[in-house]
Design a protein around this motif. Structure first.
Motif, mmCIF file in Angstrom:
data_model
loop_
_atom_site.group_PDB
_atom_site.id
_atom_site.type_symbol
_atom_site.label_atom_id
_atom_site.label_comp_id
_atom_site.label_asym_id
_atom_site.label_seq_id
_atom_site.Cartn_x
_atom_site.Cartn_y
_atom_site.Cartn_z
ATOM 1 N N GLN A 145 0.855 -1.305 -0.137
ATOM 2 C CA GLN A 145 0.070 -0.098 -0.016
ATOM 3 C C GLN A 145 0.918 1.049 -0.015
ATOM 4 N N VAL A 146 1.067 1.883 -1.055
ATOM 5 C CA VAL A 146 1.855 2.971 -1.289
ATOM 6 C C VAL A 146 1.313 4.397 -0.928
ATOM 7 N N GLU A 147 -0.014 4.634 -0.936
ATOM 8 C CA GLU A 147 -0.753 5.613 -0.617
ATOM 9 C C GLU A 147 -2.271 5.129 -0.517
ATOM 10 N N PRO A 148 -3.160 5.708 0.124
ATOM 11 C CA PRO A 148 -4.687 5.373 0.147
ATOM 12 C C PRO A 148 -5.177 4.638 -0.999
ATOM 13 N N LEU A 149 -5.098 5.475 -2.081
ATOM 14 C CA LEU A 149 -5.723 4.888 -3.354
ATOM 15 C C LEU A 149 -4.805 4.068 -4.173
ATOM 16 N N VAL A 150 -3.572 3.612 -3.659
ATOM 17 C CA VAL A 150 -2.747 3.015 -4.857
ATOM 18 C C VAL A 150 -1.857 1.836 -4.044
ATOM 19 N N GLN A 151 -2.068 0.551 -4.616
ATOM 20 C CA GLN A 151 -1.226 -0.534 -4.276
ATOM 21 C C GLN A 151 -0.359 -0.920 -5.460
ATOM 22 N N ARG A 152 0.920 -1.609 -4.805
ATOM 23 C CA ARG A 152 1.782 -1.863 -6.067
ATOM 24 C C ARG A 152 2.405 -3.224 -5.988
ATOM 25 N N LEU A 153 2.501 -4.005 -7.083
ATOM 26 C CA LEU A 153 2.738 -5.391 -6.911
ATOM 27 C C LEU A 153 3.962 -5.663 -7.951
ATOM 28 N N LEU A 154 5.173 -5.974 -7.329
ATOM 29 C CA LEU A 154 6.311 -6.258 -8.545
ATOM 30 C C LEU A 154 6.218 -7.706 -9.028
ATOM 31 N N GLY A 201 -14.660 6.963 -6.015
ATOM 32 C CA GLY A 201 -13.311 7.683 -5.293
ATOM 33 C C GLY A 201 -12.022 7.867 -5.976
ATOM 34 N N TRP A 202 -12.202 7.621 -7.411
ATOM 35 C CA TRP A 202 -10.951 7.647 -8.048
ATOM 36 C C TRP A 202 -11.306 8.140 -9.608
ATOM 37 N N THR A 203 -10.360 8.749 -10.178
ATOM 38 C CA THR A 203 -10.382 9.321 -11.518
ATOM 39 C C THR A 203 -9.043 9.166 -12.151
ATOM 40 N N LEU A 204 -8.849 8.433 -13.264
ATOM 41 C CA LEU A 204 -7.534 8.371 -14.040
ATOM 42 C C LEU A 204 -7.736 9.170 -15.306
ATOM 43 N N THR A 205 -6.659 10.116 -15.486
ATOM 44 C CA THR A 205 -6.806 11.040 -16.901
ATOM 45 C C THR A 205 -5.506 10.490 -17.532
ATOM 46 N N ASN A 248 3.074 5.122 -28.659
ATOM 47 C CA ASN A 248 1.640 4.927 -27.972
ATOM 48 C C ASN A 248 1.438 5.036 -26.788
ATOM 49 N N HIS A 249 2.470 5.645 -25.991
ATOM 50 C CA HIS A 249 2.771 5.783 -24.591
ATOM 51 C C HIS A 249 1.761 6.789 -23.936
ATOM 52 N N LEU A 250 1.226 6.349 -22.766
ATOM 53 C CA LEU A 250 0.423 7.249 -22.249
ATOM 54 C C LEU A 250 0.954 7.131 -20.683
ATOM 55 N N CYS A 251 0.895 8.270 -19.723
ATOM 56 C CA CYS A 251 0.901 8.435 -18.564
ATOM 57 C C CYS A 251 -0.603 8.467 -18.094
ATOM 58 N N TYR A 252 -0.571 8.031 -16.624
ATOM 59 C CA TYR A 252 -2.100 8.296 -16.109
ATOM 60 C C TYR A 252 -2.158 9.141 -14.922
ATOM 61 N N ALA A 253 -2.827 10.357 -14.704
ATOM 62 C CA ALA A 253 -3.052 10.946 -13.769
ATOM 63 C C ALA A 253 -3.986 10.604 -12.771
ATOM 64 N N LEU A 254 -3.527 10.432 -11.153
ATOM 65 C CA LEU A 254 -4.808 10.133 -10.438
ATOM 66 C C LEU A 254 -5.194 11.419 -9.739
ATOM 67 N N GLU A 255 -6.368 11.962 -10.241
ATOM 68 C CA GLU A 255 -6.754 13.351 -9.939
ATOM 69 C C GLU A 255 -6.719 13.603 -8.316
ATOM 70 N N GLU A 256 -7.307 12.528 -7.840
ATOM 71 C CA GLU A 256 -7.557 12.747 -6.318
ATOM 72 C C GLU A 256 -6.312 13.074 -5.379
ATOM 73 N N SER A 257 -5.118 12.308 -5.905
ATOM 74 C CA SER A 257 -4.068 12.605 -4.974
ATOM 75 C C SER A 257 -2.856 13.184 -5.694
ATOM 76 N N GLY A 258 -2.962 13.743 -6.900
ATOM 77 C CA GLY A 258 -1.659 14.118 -7.437
ATOM 78 C C GLY A 258 -0.731 13.019 -7.978
ATOM 79 N N ALA A 259 -0.998 11.929 -7.931
ATOM 80 C CA ALA A 259 0.090 10.753 -8.620
ATOM 81 C C ALA A 259 -0.115 10.765 -9.885
#
Length: 328
Positions: free
Chosen positions: A51-60, A174-178, A188-199
């Motif tokens: 759990q790297v922040e409330p809205l985000v989990q990470r798996l390697l 509770g989340w929006t990805l732009t 074709n590369h895209l980044c994704y912005a998590l609007e609620e947290s600034g990630a």
């Protein structure tokens, strides 16, 4: 454009592991890396959900290599009943099972890939087959690339149910990805912005351990530099979560550093050509002293990308034997 919610199959809720780890500084191990200043831990053990922040989990994923560092990081976005999965990763049964376990009973309403190299997107189809979730994000792209990255060539299985353009978004509870279009590493590369947290999930555009490989014909140095400037001009981004390496907590500083690094490389190339005509292997030998030999091919591709961009600007020319020289 706002993409509608899909109706995927919900999964049974297994027990999932979470991890909290003390902060420690991160240093790059790559000889051609730009080293960010960080206060956030690098990715944890393979298969452990963090759990790297409330809205985000990470798996390697368990696919370390000279090009992927410790492996590809998959992100799960959302803390409610539905989630998005960003960069589901390689075709790896263990990683897929760990991802499904991590999602648990939550519904996946979007499988989102930053681009379609084989260390990022093949699990998208596999995850869709298991969950019914739609694949929403970057466009399909298959090229017969002449570059050295046989471990991460383009994924020929990738199919998108909906392709996102710059500014399109997907919303869940509770989340929006732009989508933020960032061509350069791939077109074709895209980044994704998590609007609620600034990630900002940066894929391979900006990584937490090394500069990105720009490998022609699809990799484009001018587009990459424009995309770096685009991120520099986004003050709303608080943190970058890359697909490889640690999170970046001084994001615009790192983006500026990477742009400066590329300009320095261009200057090196021009200075070498002022001494006389050169082949790409000569550039690599002088510009990347001490670099892991396994990365020489990647370095050569980035040199070529610089040369092609200089050629478009009319500053250099290549002869039939692959020897480059200044024009005029």
């Amino acid at each position: 454009m706002l993409f509608p919610r899909a109706q995927p199959r919900a999964l049974k809720s297994p027990r999932t592991k979470t991890a909290t780890r003390s902060n420690k500084s991160f240093k790059s191990c790559a000889g051609f890396a730009t080293r960010p200043v960080m206060n956030i831990p690098p990715p944890g053990p393979v298969g452990l959900i963090e759990q790297v922040e409330p809205l985000v989990q990470r798996l390697l994923a368990g696919n370390p290599s000279p090009y992927t560092y410790t492996g590809t990081q998959t992100y799960i976005v959302g803390s409610g009943k539905d989630v998005a999965v960003i960069d589901p990763g390689p075709d790896d049964a263990d990683h897929l099972e760990a991802l499904i376990q991590a999602v648990g009973a939550r519904a996946i309403i979007a499988i989102m890939c930053t681009h379609t190299h084989r260390d990022h997107s093949p699990a998208a189809l596999l995850l869709q087959q298991r969950t019914g979730a739609p694949i929403i994000g970057c466009a399909p792209l298959v090229l017969d690339d002449s570059g050295p990255r046989a471990d991460a060539s383009f994924d020929r299985t990738y199919r998108a149910d909906a392709v996102m353009a710059d500014g399109d978004n997907v919303r869940g509870e509770g989340w929006t990805l732009t989508a933020v279009a960032t061509p350069g590493h791939t077109s074709n590369h895209l980044c994704y912005a998590l609007e609620e947290s600034g990630a900002l999930f940066t894929g391979d555009h900006i990584m937490g351990w090394s500069t990105s490989v720009i490998s022609p014909p699809d990799g484009d140095m001018a587009a990459y530099m424009d995309s770096l400037q685009k991120l520099i001009d986004r003050p709303q981004d608080r943190i970058y979560y890359p697909a490889h390496g640690a999170p970046v907590d001084k994001p615009q500083r790192l983006a500026r550093g990477m742009m400066g690094h590329r300009k320095q490389r261009e200057g090196q190339i021009v200075r070498m050509l002022e001494r006389g005509a050169q082949r790409i292997d000569h550039f690599v030998a002088e510009m990347y002293k001490g670099l892991d030999p396994r990365l020489h091919g990647a370095a050569g591709r980035s040199v070529l990308a610089h040369l092609l961009e200089l050629q478009i600007r009319g500053r250099v020319t290549e002869d039939a034997d692959g020897v480059w020289s200044l024009t005029g």
